[in-house]
Design an enzyme around this catalytic site. Structure first.
Site, short mmCIF file in Angstrom:
data_model
loop_
_atom_site.label_atom_id
_atom_site.label_comp_id
_atom_site.label_asym_id
_atom_site.label_seq_id
_atom_site.Cartn_x
_atom_site.Cartn_y
_atom_site.Cartn_z
N ASP A 7 0.86 -1.18 0.00
CA ASP A 7 0.00 0.00 0.00
C ASP A 7 0.90 1.23 0.00
O ASP A 7 2.08 1.16 0.39
CB ASP A 7 -0.92 0.01 1.23
CG ASP A 7 -1.93 1.15 1.17
OD1 ASP A 7 -2.58 1.31 0.13
OD2 ASP A 7 -2.04 1.89 2.16
N GLU A 9 0.95 5.73 0.64
CA GLU A 9 0.30 6.99 1.01
C GLU A 9 0.96 8.09 0.19
O GLU A 9 2.17 8.02 -0.11
CB GLU A 9 0.42 7.27 2.50
CG GLU A 9 -0.23 6.22 3.40
CD GLU A 9 -1.72 6.04 3.18
OE1 GLU A 9 -2.37 7.02 2.69
OE2 GLU A 9 -2.24 4.97 3.49
N HIS A 57 -3.92 10.47 6.28
CA HIS A 57 -2.86 9.61 6.82
C HIS A 57 -2.08 10.20 7.99
O HIS A 57 -1.28 9.50 8.62
CB HIS A 57 -1.88 9.21 5.72
CG HIS A 57 -1.38 10.36 4.86
ND1 HIS A 57 -0.73 11.45 5.37
CD2 HIS A 57 -1.44 10.55 3.51
CE1 HIS A 57 -0.40 12.28 4.38
NE2 HIS A 57 -0.84 11.75 3.24
N ASP A 155 -2.12 -0.94 6.57
CA ASP A 155 -3.13 -1.27 5.56
C ASP A 155 -2.69 -2.47 4.72
O ASP A 155 -3.52 -3.29 4.32
CB ASP A 155 -3.40 -0.07 4.67
CG ASP A 155 -4.21 1.01 5.38
OD1 ASP A 155 -4.52 0.82 6.57
OD2 ASP A 155 -4.51 2.04 4.76
#
Length: 234
Positions: A7, A9, A57, A155
């Site tokens: 994942d 961000e 985030h 995540d």
């Protein structure tokens, strides 16, 4: 089979529009079982963090100011992912940023044929349901209590568990059942004949039963409902 669940961000939604990666989290799986090996870095994007992205985030300019850039971790990332399939939720988004950053560093891009999109799998397997990571965690009983804000490594760890459930459950990873191909034509078919229909049952009282009932009622003394004969009750 080795797979990488990952994942990212970012500072926003568009790499061509100037947004950059700020976090990458990768989890290694072999035969659908997590090995414990992870790759996790925070990245200085060399640009200001928009407030709306920070609200997702929680990564601020101050936190990222002393972090290394993507090119500092590029080789380490490529060594970790190797040539394994890469699993992500809405994978096209994450691939666009990973490949965008690799392109800026002059590195070969990750081929999209390696992309496994759990969002597409969820939409196919669970039509009409909610397909967010939170919703899938709830559906499959994956504990997401630590997920207060989005975080790439957390995540990815949650998605690894969801991915196992979406692709058949834990048994796939443990290899408890050998794959067996069954020839349907070789299975004997047994035809079961039905017994003859039973005649319908009669549940109404017969004249004799009605007569016995009337005699029984007439013999009752001081019934709760009073005399049955309205003349006698007057």
């Amino acid at each position: 089979m080795r797979e990488i669940v990952f994942d990212t961000e970012t500072t926003g939604l568009s790499f061509p529009g100037g947004d950059r990666l700020v976090e990458i989290g990768c989890v290694e799986m072999v035969n659908r079982v997590e090995t414990g090996r992870v790759f996790h870095v925070y990245l200085n994007p060399d640009r200001a963090m928009p407030a709306e992205a920070q609200a997702v985030h929680g990564l601020s300019d101050a936190f990222l100011a002393d972090k290394k850039r993507f090119h500092d971790h590029c080789e380490e990332l490529l060594d970790f992912i190797g040539d394994a399939p890469m699993v992500a939720h809405n994978a096209g988004f994450d691939f666009a940023f990973i490949n965008g950053e690799l392109g800026r560093c002059g590195k070969p891009l990750v081929c999209t044929t390696r992309m496994v999109d759990t969002l597409a799998i969820a939409r196919q397997r669970l039509p009409g349901a909610k397909h967010t990571l939170d919703a899938l965690c709830s559906r499959f009983g994956v504990d997401r209590s630590r997920r207060v804000l989005h975080g790439a490594l957390l995540d990815a760890q949650l998605l690894a568990q969801v991915y196992v459930e979406l692709t058949g459950g834990r048994q796939i990873g443990l290899g408890l059942v050998a794959e067996t191909i069954v020839d349907a034509a070789a299975i004997p078919i047994t035809v079961v004949s039905r017994p003859p229909a039973r005649p319908p049952r009669v549940f109404s009282a017969s004249p004799a039963e009605l007569e016995r009932h009337a005699t029984f009622v007439a013999g009752l003394k001081d019934p709760l409902w009073g005399p049955a004969d309205p003349v006698a009750a007057s």
